[in-house]
Design a protein around this motif. Sequence first.
Motif, PDB file in Angstrom:
ATOM      1  N   UNK A 155       0.849  -1.185   0.000  1.00 31.10           N
ATOM      2  CA  UNK A 155       0.000   0.000   0.000  1.00 31.10           C
ATOM      3  C   UNK A 155       0.885   1.236   0.000  1.00 31.10           C
ATOM      4  N   UNK A 156       0.654   2.116  -0.962  1.00 35.03           N
ATOM      5  CA  UNK A 156       1.484   3.305  -1.173  1.00 35.03           C
ATOM      6  C   UNK A 156       2.963   2.929  -1.272  1.00 35.03           C
ATOM      7  N   UNK A 157       3.205   1.723  -1.810  1.00 32.51           N
ATOM      8  CA  UNK A 157       4.581   1.298  -2.031  1.00 32.51           C
ATOM      9  C   UNK A 157       5.400   1.162  -0.768  1.00 32.51           C
ATOM     10  N   UNK A 158       4.711   0.888   0.386  1.00 31.71           N
ATOM     11  CA  UNK A 158       5.433   0.808   1.660  1.00 31.71           C
ATOM     12  C   UNK A 158       6.355   2.010   1.831  1.00 31.71           C
ATOM     13  N   UNK A 159       5.878   3.153   1.385  1.00 30.67           N
ATOM     14  CA  UNK A 159       6.736   4.344   1.337  1.00 30.67           C
ATOM     15  C   UNK A 159       6.916   4.988   2.700  1.00 30.67           C
ATOM     16  N   UNK A 160       8.061   5.598   2.850  1.00 27.68           N
ATOM     17  CA  UNK A 160       8.308   6.597   3.886  1.00 27.68           C
ATOM     18  C   UNK A 160       8.458   7.902   3.109  1.00 27.68           C
ATOM     19  N   UNK A 161       7.379   8.667   2.941  1.00 22.20           N
ATOM     20  CA  UNK A 161       7.390   9.789   1.997  1.00 22.20           C
ATOM     21  C   UNK A 161       8.534  10.782   2.199  1.00 22.20           C
ATOM     22  N   UNK A 162       8.857  11.117   3.459  1.00 20.50           N
ATOM     23  CA  UNK A 162       9.929  12.086   3.707  1.00 20.50           C
ATOM     24  C   UNK A 162      11.271  11.579   3.203  1.00 20.50           C
ATOM     25  N   UNK A 163      11.433  10.285   3.134  1.00 16.00           N
ATOM     26  CA  UNK A 163      12.662   9.681   2.605  1.00 16.00           C
ATOM     27  C   UNK A 163      12.564   9.442   1.106  1.00 16.00           C
ATOM     28  N   UNK A 164      11.437   8.916   0.656  1.00 22.61           N
ATOM     29  CA  UNK A 164      11.341   8.428  -0.712  1.00 22.61           C
ATOM     30  C   UNK A 164      11.099   9.521  -1.743  1.00 22.61           C
ATOM     31  N   UNK A 165      10.271  10.526  -1.433  1.00 22.02           N
ATOM     32  CA  UNK A 165      10.040  11.580  -2.421  1.00 22.02           C
ATOM     33  C   UNK A 165      11.348  12.282  -2.793  1.00 22.02           C
ATOM     34  N   UNK A 166      12.165  12.743  -1.835  1.00 21.18           N
ATOM     35  CA  UNK A 166      13.453  13.348  -2.225  1.00 21.18           C
ATOM     36  C   UNK A 166      14.375  12.375  -2.964  1.00 21.18           C
ATOM     37  N   UNK A 167      14.348  11.110  -2.552  1.00 20.50           N
ATOM     38  CA  UNK A 167      15.193  10.113  -3.217  1.00 20.50           C
ATOM     39  C   UNK A 167      14.782   9.946  -4.675  1.00 20.50           C
ATOM     40  N   UNK A 168      13.493   9.801  -4.927  1.00 21.37           N
ATOM     41  CA  UNK A 168      13.025   9.598  -6.294  1.00 21.37           C
ATOM     42  C   UNK A 168      13.214  10.857  -7.137  1.00 21.37           C
ATOM     43  N   UNK A 169      13.033  12.022  -6.523  1.00 21.96           N
ATOM     44  CA  UNK A 169      13.316  13.261  -7.235  1.00 21.96           C
ATOM     45  C   UNK A 169      14.792  13.346  -7.615  1.00 21.96           C
ATOM     46  N   UNK A 170      15.650  12.803  -6.774  1.00 22.80           N
ATOM     47  CA  UNK A 170      17.071  12.750  -7.102  1.00 22.80           C
ATOM     48  C   UNK A 170      17.325  11.913  -8.338  1.00 22.80           C
ATOM     49  N   UNK A 171      16.620  10.780  -8.469  1.00 19.41           N
ATOM     50  CA  UNK A 171      16.752   9.959  -9.679  1.00 19.41           C
ATOM     51  C   UNK A 171      16.311  10.750 -10.913  1.00 19.41           C
ATOM     52  N   UNK A 172      15.234  11.526 -10.754  1.00 21.41           N
ATOM     53  CA  UNK A 172      14.740  12.336 -11.877  1.00 21.41           C
ATOM     54  C   UNK A 172      15.777  13.391 -12.263  1.00 21.41           C
ATOM     55  N   UNK A 173      16.359  14.066 -11.284  1.00 30.37           N
ATOM     56  CA  UNK A 173      17.368  15.085 -11.569  1.00 30.37           C
ATOM     57  C   UNK A 173      18.576  14.492 -12.293  1.00 30.37           C
ATOM     58  N   UNK A 174      18.914  13.254 -11.957  1.00 29.40           N
ATOM     59  CA  UNK A 174      20.063  12.592 -12.563  1.00 29.40           C
ATOM     60  C   UNK A 174      19.769  12.073 -13.973  1.00 29.40           C
ATOM     61  N   UNK A 175      18.515  12.173 -14.403  1.00 33.71           N
ATOM     62  CA  UNK A 175      18.142  11.676 -15.715  1.00 33.71           C
ATOM     63  C   UNK A 175      17.867  10.194 -15.759  1.00 33.71           C
ATOM     64  N   UNK A 176      17.747   9.566 -14.589  1.00 32.20           N
ATOM     65  CA  UNK A 176      17.531   8.122 -14.526  1.00 32.20           C
ATOM     66  C   UNK A 176      16.056   7.764 -14.435  1.00 32.20           C
ATOM     67  N   UNK A 177      15.211   8.742 -14.154  1.00 31.41           N
ATOM     68  CA  UNK A 177      13.792   8.477 -13.934  1.00 31.41           C
ATOM     69  C   UNK A 177      12.973   9.399 -14.843  1.00 31.41           C
ATOM     70  N   UNK A 178      12.528   8.915 -16.003  1.00 33.51           N
ATOM     71  CA  UNK A 178      11.779   9.764 -16.936  1.00 33.51           C
ATOM     72  C   UNK A 178      10.306   9.887 -16.546  1.00 33.51           C
ATOM     73  N   UNK A 179      10.055  10.401 -15.353  1.00 31.49           N
ATOM     74  CA  UNK A 179       8.706  10.456 -14.808  1.00 31.49           C
ATOM     75  C   UNK A 179       7.780  11.302 -15.680  1.00 31.49           C
ATOM     76  N   UNK A 180       8.341  12.238 -16.453  1.00 32.28           N
ATOM     77  CA  UNK A 180       7.528  13.100 -17.308  1.00 32.28           C
ATOM     78  C   UNK A 180       6.766  12.305 -18.370  1.00 32.28           C
ATOM     79  N   UNK A 181       7.202  11.066 -18.642  1.00 28.51           N
ATOM     80  CA  UNK A 181       6.495  10.228 -19.607  1.00 28.51           C
ATOM     81  C   UNK A 181       5.095   9.864 -19.135  1.00 28.51           C
ATOM     82  N   UNK A 182       4.861   9.937 -17.838  1.00 32.79           N
ATOM     83  CA  UNK A 182       3.543   9.611 -17.311  1.00 32.79           C
ATOM     84  C   UNK A 182       2.530  10.727 -17.551  1.00 32.79           C
ATOM     85  N   UNK A 183       3.003  11.934 -17.813  1.00 34.70           N
ATOM     86  CA  UNK A 183       2.127  13.099 -17.973  1.00 34.70           C
ATOM     87  C   UNK A 183       1.567  13.110 -19.390  1.00 34.70           C
TER      88      UNK A 183
END
Length: 373
Positions: free
Chosen positions: A315-343
């Motif tokens: 449920x909600x990816x077993x997330x810890x949002x304060x940890x995971x949102x910045x972490x995943x945003x870091x992947x996006x900044x590095x060009x490793x996570x093309x999240x914009x494809x979902x839009x």
Amino acid sequence: MRAAVLHRSDAGQPYAQSQPLILEELEVPHPRAGEILIRIERASLCHSDLSVVNGSRPRPLPMALGHEAAGIVVETGAGVHDLHEGQRVVTVFVPACGACRACTAGRPALCYRGAESNGSGDLLHGEALLRSAQQERVNHHLGVSAFAEYAVVARESVVPVDDDVPAEIAALFGCAALTGMGAVFNTADLQAGQSVIVFGLGAVGLAAVMAAAMVPGTTVIAIDPLESKRELAQRCGAALVAHPTEAAALVAEHCDGGVDLAIEAVGSARVMESCLGLLSRGGALVSVGLPAPDQQLSVQALQFAGVGKRLLGSYMGDAVPERDVPRYLGFWREGRLPIELLHTDTKALSEINESLDALASGAVVRRLFIPGE
């Protein structure tokens, strides 16, 4: 403020005709202690919204819908000292109390108090604040109610993000990224060299594809009946794609003895059963989709103790949002996570009912709304 309010969950499709969501003028509430008022910049339409509209996830009505969004802090209530006016935040749909059994065990996505307030249509720190022009109570959706120009939420319902993250990007991290990526990284703990199959290529399933593709040496298979979704999955990192009828043959050809991990992002007990049959000895099925409450799972019990297969809920990816949102945003900044494809696109909130049809048909992945337009 203008908000999209659901009064009944029995309106049939096409929703463009039945108009289940009504744009109403609600009073802008003020935050109480522990709460904040945010101006919604972008709100995203998710299948969890659709499941409330079609009644498969019963919620108290009337309810102002929407739970995945990015917004700007306008006002803070007493006791909120770590956020400031003008700060951009991402909403998350489970406000974690920090003190219950789940929270103290490090699993805030399963917070008992958050689940209780979400189920009742209240906020974590008190009863619902939304009121109609006639002073009738309007329930909050998952502590957020983002299909509106403003929202009062618990401080625990947001994660601050840096100003350089566009609202169109930030809005995708509160549900789609947390749930799909968390299923891979947190729930399954995917290891290098393993094989993964993802059933259901909506935003959550595609986020899972992106996450799995980031793990070195993985074989990522993506399954969906729509060709457009399969093509998008390839852009998200899937090595192999197929129609559901071809999934078993593809696994037999490319995964010796079955797949190590299956992600079920459809919300179907039948698909879950199929996934279990594709697993290797010791393989894991992670259930991410939300089946209707009346669906039952029927499987051979010996699969678990006999060959070590595992069925894991996420449920909600077993997330810890304060940890995971910045972490995943870091992947996006590095060009490793093309999240914009979902839009897929951005629309005015007045097109919300037509957008429900588009989501149900698979024509869109993540449609964003500008509530003020």
